[in-house]
Every structure is written in C-alpha cells, then in structure tokens.
Enzyme design. Structure first.
Site, PDB file in Angstrom:
ATOM      1  N   HIS A 205     -26.077  70.376  29.778  1.00 31.18           N
ATOM      2  CA  HIS A 205     -25.464  69.649  30.891  1.00 31.18           C
ATOM      3  C   HIS A 205     -25.787  68.156  30.891  1.00 31.18           C
ATOM      4  O   HIS A 205     -25.275  67.414  31.714  1.00 31.18           O
ATOM      5  CB  HIS A 205     -25.911  70.244  32.242  1.00 31.18           C
TER       6      HIS A 205
HETATM    7  C1  UD1 Z   1     -27.865  65.993  37.929  1.00 28.90           C
HETATM    8  C2  UD1 Z   1     -29.021  65.060  37.548  1.00 28.90           C
HETATM    9  C3  UD1 Z   1     -29.716  65.590  36.308  1.00 28.90           C
HETATM   10  C4  UD1 Z   1     -30.149  67.041  36.495  1.00 28.90           C
HETATM   11  C5  UD1 Z   1     -28.949  67.874  36.931  1.00 28.90           C
HETATM   12  C6  UD1 Z   1     -29.427  69.274  37.253  1.00 28.90           C
HETATM   13  C7  UD1 Z   1     -28.671  62.690  38.089  1.00 28.90           C
HETATM   14  C8  UD1 Z   1     -28.309  61.360  37.559  1.00 28.90           C
HETATM   15  N1  UD1 Z   1     -28.508  63.726  37.243  1.00 28.90           N
HETATM   16  O1  UD1 Z   1     -26.924  65.949  36.883  1.00 28.90           O
HETATM   17  O2  UD1 Z   1     -30.877  64.814  36.060  1.00 28.90           O
HETATM   18  O3  UD1 Z   1     -30.673  67.535  35.288  1.00 28.90           O
HETATM   19  O4  UD1 Z   1     -28.380  67.306  38.121  1.00 28.90           O
HETATM   20  O5  UD1 Z   1     -28.412  70.205  37.183  1.00 28.90           O
HETATM   21  O6  UD1 Z   1     -29.073  62.803  39.222  1.00 28.90           O
HETATM   22  N2  UD1 Z   1     -20.287  68.904  40.146  1.00 28.90           N
HETATM   23  C9  UD1 Z   1     -19.633  69.975  40.668  1.00 28.90           C
HETATM   24  N3  UD1 Z   1     -20.221  70.666  41.691  1.00 28.90           N
HETATM   25  C10 UD1 Z   1     -21.426  70.327  42.200  1.00 28.90           C
HETATM   26  C11 UD1 Z   1     -22.090  69.217  41.670  1.00 28.90           C
HETATM   27  C12 UD1 Z   1     -21.513  68.513  40.639  1.00 28.90           C
HETATM   28  O7  UD1 Z   1     -18.540  70.326  40.234  1.00 28.90           O
HETATM   29  O8  UD1 Z   1     -21.911  71.013  43.133  1.00 28.90           O
HETATM   30  C13 UD1 Z   1     -19.662  68.169  39.011  1.00 28.90           C
HETATM   31  C14 UD1 Z   1     -18.899  66.936  39.468  1.00 28.90           C
HETATM   32  O9  UD1 Z   1     -17.796  66.786  38.621  1.00 28.90           O
HETATM   33  C15 UD1 Z   1     -19.898  65.828  39.181  1.00 28.90           C
HETATM   34  C16 UD1 Z   1     -20.614  66.339  37.944  1.00 28.90           C
HETATM   35  O10 UD1 Z   1     -20.696  67.741  38.129  1.00 28.90           O
HETATM   36  O11 UD1 Z   1     -19.264  64.596  38.947  1.00 28.90           O
HETATM   37  C17 UD1 Z   1     -22.001  65.761  37.767  1.00 28.90           C
HETATM   38  O12 UD1 Z   1     -22.815  65.968  38.942  1.00 28.90           O
HETATM   39  P1  UD1 Z   1     -24.043  65.007  39.256  1.00 28.90           P
HETATM   40  O13 UD1 Z   1     -24.798  65.524  40.402  1.00 28.90           O
HETATM   41  O14 UD1 Z   1     -23.563  63.586  39.317  1.00 28.90           O
HETATM   42  O15 UD1 Z   1     -24.929  65.078  37.967  1.00 28.90           O
HETATM   43  P2  UD1 Z   1     -25.435  66.346  37.151  1.00 28.90           P
HETATM   44  O16 UD1 Z   1     -24.770  66.331  35.818  1.00 28.90           O
HETATM   45  O17 UD1 Z   1     -25.319  67.565  37.974  1.00 28.90           O
HETATM   46  N1  UDP Z   2     -30.750  77.471  36.021  1.00 30.51           N
HETATM   47  C1  UDP Z   2     -30.169  78.518  36.724  1.00 30.51           C
HETATM   48  N2  UDP Z   2     -28.897  78.888  36.417  1.00 30.51           N
HETATM   49  C2  UDP Z   2     -28.162  78.305  35.425  1.00 30.51           C
HETATM   50  C3  UDP Z   2     -28.781  77.227  34.702  1.00 30.51           C
HETATM   51  C4  UDP Z   2     -30.056  76.837  35.027  1.00 30.51           C
HETATM   52  O1  UDP Z   2     -30.804  79.097  37.618  1.00 30.51           O
HETATM   53  O2  UDP Z   2     -27.010  78.691  35.199  1.00 30.51           O
HETATM   54  C5  UDP Z   2     -32.110  77.051  36.373  1.00 30.51           C
HETATM   55  C6  UDP Z   2     -33.080  77.093  35.218  1.00 30.51           C
HETATM   56  O3  UDP Z   2     -33.652  78.373  35.086  1.00 30.51           O
HETATM   57  C7  UDP Z   2     -34.095  76.042  35.617  1.00 30.51           C
HETATM   58  C8  UDP Z   2     -33.266  75.039  36.373  1.00 30.51           C
HETATM   59  O4  UDP Z   2     -32.060  75.697  36.741  1.00 30.51           O
HETATM   60  O5  UDP Z   2     -35.051  76.589  36.504  1.00 30.51           O
HETATM   61  C9  UDP Z   2     -32.979  73.884  35.478  1.00 30.51           C
HETATM   62  O6  UDP Z   2     -32.029  73.073  36.051  1.00 30.51           O
HETATM   63  P1  UDP Z   2     -31.049  72.154  35.186  1.00 30.51           P
HETATM   64  O7  UDP Z   2     -30.983  72.641  33.793  1.00 30.51           O
HETATM   65  O8  UDP Z   2     -29.799  72.043  35.950  1.00 30.51           O
HETATM   66  O9  UDP Z   2     -31.764  70.728  35.287  1.00 30.51           O
HETATM   67  P2  UDP Z   2     -32.984  70.036  34.540  1.00 30.51           P
HETATM   68  O10 UDP Z   2     -34.141  70.954  34.551  1.00 30.51           O
HETATM   69  O11 UDP Z   2     -32.532  69.689  33.164  1.00 30.51           O
HETATM   70  O12 UDP Z   2     -33.187  68.801  35.336  1.00 30.51           O
END
Ligand code: UD1
Ligand code: UDP
Length: 364
Positions: A205
C-alpha cells in the site's frame, strides 16, 4: 488527568488499542479519543474498533481523503478546536501518518505536552511522506516512546534530549500477543479454502509502490508468477485497488493470485500466523511476521525495522522487475530463511502499560 489520543488510520487503531486499555484502567485518568477520519471505510476503520474493542471516539472529525496539504491542514484546524475545548494535560499521537503530524502540531502550538508512541523510527528516505511526519512529530514531542533500541539511537543522534526518550517496547507486539488467541477463532482460512502453511500472504500500500506504475506492475506480475505454483492471497488497501484498476490489472482472471478486500485485524493475524511467507511493504506486517516467526520479504529499498533484516527474518527486495521478485520468492519458498533469535527485541508485551505508567506518574 486528561489525555487526548489522536488516531485516524488503520495501524493507529491497533497501536492505540492496548494504550487505551491501560489508560482506562488507571483511576483518575480520562482518555478522550479523537478519530480524524483519515480512514473512513468500515474495512479500514469500523471493524478495527470492533475487533480491538476500542471505545467509541469522543470526537469524529470526519476529514477524509485529500492532498497532503489539505488533509493535514484541515486536521490541524479541527484538532485545535477539540484541544481548546478539552484542555488536556497530554496529547498522545501514534506512528507516522498525516493524523500524527496534525495532532503533534496542533498540540505543540497550544503549548500542550505531546507524547509520541513509536518515536524514533527512520527510513532515512525523505521522499516518504511518513519520514517527514515522523521527524517533525518527534521534534515537536515532549515524550518519545521508542519501540526499539535502534529508534532510541536515532533520536539521540538527532540531538533530542535524553530525558525525553523512553525505550518502552512496541505496542503492536502487545496487541499481537493479546489478540493472537482470539484470532484462532477466526474462520478466515476456512472461508478462503486455505490450509495452514500452504500459501503466501501479500500486502502492498505504500505510495512509493502504488503510485509508480513500473513498480506496481513488477509487483503484480511477480506475484502472479509466484501464484502459478503457490497460492498468493492479497488483501488490497483501497489505494492499491485503485492503482491496480488504473493499470487494468483488476480485469480478468488473476488465477491463484487472490485479490481480497482488506481483512479485519483478527483475520489478518490468523492469515499471517499460518502463511509460508509474507511479502509486504507494511511496517506492521513486517513485525507481525516476526512475532509469528514467519519469514518476510519487504518490497522496499529500506526499512525502519532494521533489526529484523540484521537477524535474517526479513529480506529487502526492492521491486525492480517482476522476474527478480518472483526469483526471490521462489528461492525463499524452497529454502525458507530462518532468522536468529533475540530476546526482547520489541519489549515484553507490556509496552502500553509501561508508557502509561511513565505518562501518568510523571514524565520527569
Ligand atoms: C496512510 C498513511 C500511511 C499508512 C497507511 C496505513 C499518510 C501519509 N499515509 O496511507 O503511512 O501506512 O495509512 O494504512 O498518512 N481511501 C479509501 N478509503 C479510506 C481511506 C482511504 O478509499 O477509508 C483511499 C482514498 O483513495 C485515498 C487513498 O486511499 O486517497 C489513500 O489514503 P490516505 O489516508 O491518504 O493514505 P494511505 O495510503 O491510506
Ligand atoms: N492489517 C489488517 N488487514 C489488512 C491489512 C493489514 O488488519 O487487510 C493490519 C496488519 O495486521 C497490521 C496493520 O494493519 O497490524 C498494518 O497497517 P498498514 O499495513 O495499513 O500500515 P503500516 O503498518 O504500514 O503503517
């Protein structure tokens, strides 16, 4: 004592779960939970509150997705209003997302002490949005709860005062230990028709992988080629689903590469525990692989969890081309790497209790 905890994204719900329990177990402490709304889909937010038994947030800011500037700016504005109203003794922020940075900045400008859980992690790659968020949050914080020795060293190297730095262990380890038993009751393996120890689990992601077409294509093609021999299950973050759709990769049959919706925490723990190999760019999943002693490959140039690479549990595989990814995975499946053991890398499973003790009994 009043403590405002700020969460907003999937991994923060997990990090906050054990801390919230520990706070609420202390007489005289009131936790006010703020959800920024950075993640809003039920599969990224609501189901985590259920699985982790997190309390209903006291404030839902409903910010949602936007560019970094807009999202962070709107969060700062909304969090400031909450802080002016609540007047807490401490603000707790978690990890490295835009919600973390917004919480730290809003609080420090109001002269409210900030404690950062998971402080000191560094990739030394300033192109990552998370790296900027971490560095700035750490330098705005009065208490830095480092999960690892390496994280504490990073903070010292940046000149942060020793009295602010506390090595407490990793709250995600606390959560994985606490919830692993409950995860055994999940029916996810049966539902997906997976036998224990027979499949590869993949998650991707990170912006550097999803927003770069060449890298994403290499990852997808590499995993498809692995799946020709070993089933690969891949719960997709919505960001990845959208990026794969842009590549046209969501059309047609992906065969044994099974693209799923995001799974809930307890299902994820069970999927991780029973995987033959985990391939990921997630920070949390790299550690959970180790918690369950499952070998891991990280599709990045660097990691913040350096100790797992040093011990041989995790291997960095920069996603150059599909062939090199598939080759590395096939090699690991044939000769599973076994890392060296080390005691207490992530603490003893009581990081949340320890940090709450420090916070409540006085940071001095
Ligand atoms: C964010 C964090 C990242 C973390 C990740 C965990 C930042 C800069 N990034 O990344 O460090 O590892 O969360 O999962 O804060 N979207 C949906 N539904 C949602 C949320 C997001 O569809 O509920 C989609 C939207 O298109 C959005 C994209 O995901 O633009 C990215 O979401 P965003 O929260 O900006 O960043 P993440 O990639 O989730
Ligand atoms: N996770 C989850 N379901 C998923 C993917 C990840 O429960 O489909 C959990 C995973 O086990 C871990 C956390 O989400 O505990 C990690 O989050 P993510 O990978 O979104 O973010 P990061 O740790 O890279 O910031």
């Amino acid at each position: 004592m009043k403590i405002v905890s700020i969460v907003g994204a999937r991994p923060q719900f997990i990090k906050a779960a054990m801390v919230s329990r520990a706070l609420r177990a202390r007489p005289g402490v009131r936790e006010v939970l703020v959800h920024t709304g950075q993640h809003y889909d039920d599969a990224l937010s609501g189901v985590f509150f259920e699985d982790l038994a997190l309390p209903e947030p006291d404030h839902r800011l409903g910010i949602g997705s936007a560019s970094h500037g807009v999202q962070t700016g709107q969060m700062i504005e909304a969090i400031e209003r909450v802080l002016l109203d609540e007047r807490p003794d401490w603000v707790l922020v978690y990890g490295d997302t835009n919600s973390t940075l917004a919480g730290a900045l809003a609080a420090v400008k109001l002269l409210i002490p900030v404690a950062h859980v998971e402080a000191g992690l560094r990739s030394f790659n300033r192109a990552m949005p998370e790296e900027i968020n971490r560095v700035l949050a750490d330098h705005a914080s009065d208490l830095l709860f480092a999960p690892t020795e390496a994280a504490a060293v990073n903070l010292r190297r940046e000149g942060l005062p020793e009295e602010r730095i506390r090595l407490v262990g990793d709250v995600m380890y606390d959560a994985a230990r606490h919830f692993a038993g409950r995860a055994e009751r999940s029916d996810v393996l049966g539902k997906l028709g997976l036998a224990r120890g027979t499949y590869v689990l993949a998650t991707v992601h990170r912006a550097e992988n999803t927003d770069n077409e060449t890298r994403l294509r290499s990852i997808f093609d590499g995993l498809r080629s692995v799946a020709a021999r070993t089933p690969v299950v891949m719960p997709l973050h919505p960001r990845t689903r959208e990026a794969l759709a842009r590549l046209g990769a969501m059309k047609g049959d992906t065969g044994n590469l099974r693209l799923l919706d995001p799974v809930r925490y307890l299902d994820m723990l069970l999927l991780e525990r029973n995987a033959r190999l985990i391939i990921t760019d997630s920070g949390g999943a790299q550690k959970e692989a180790f918690f369950f002693r499952v070998p891991c490959m990280t599709l990045r140039e660097e990691t913040e969890w350096v100790e797992l690479v040093e011990l041989g549990w995790n291997r960095l595989v920069p996603p150059g081309d599909a062939g090199s990814i598939a080759g590395a995975v096939e090699g690991a499946l044939m000769h599973p790497p076994k890392g060296r053991e080390a005691d207490g890398l992530y603490g003893g499973g009581r990081a949340a209790e320890i940090l709450v003790e420090i916070l409540v009994e006085g940071a001095g």
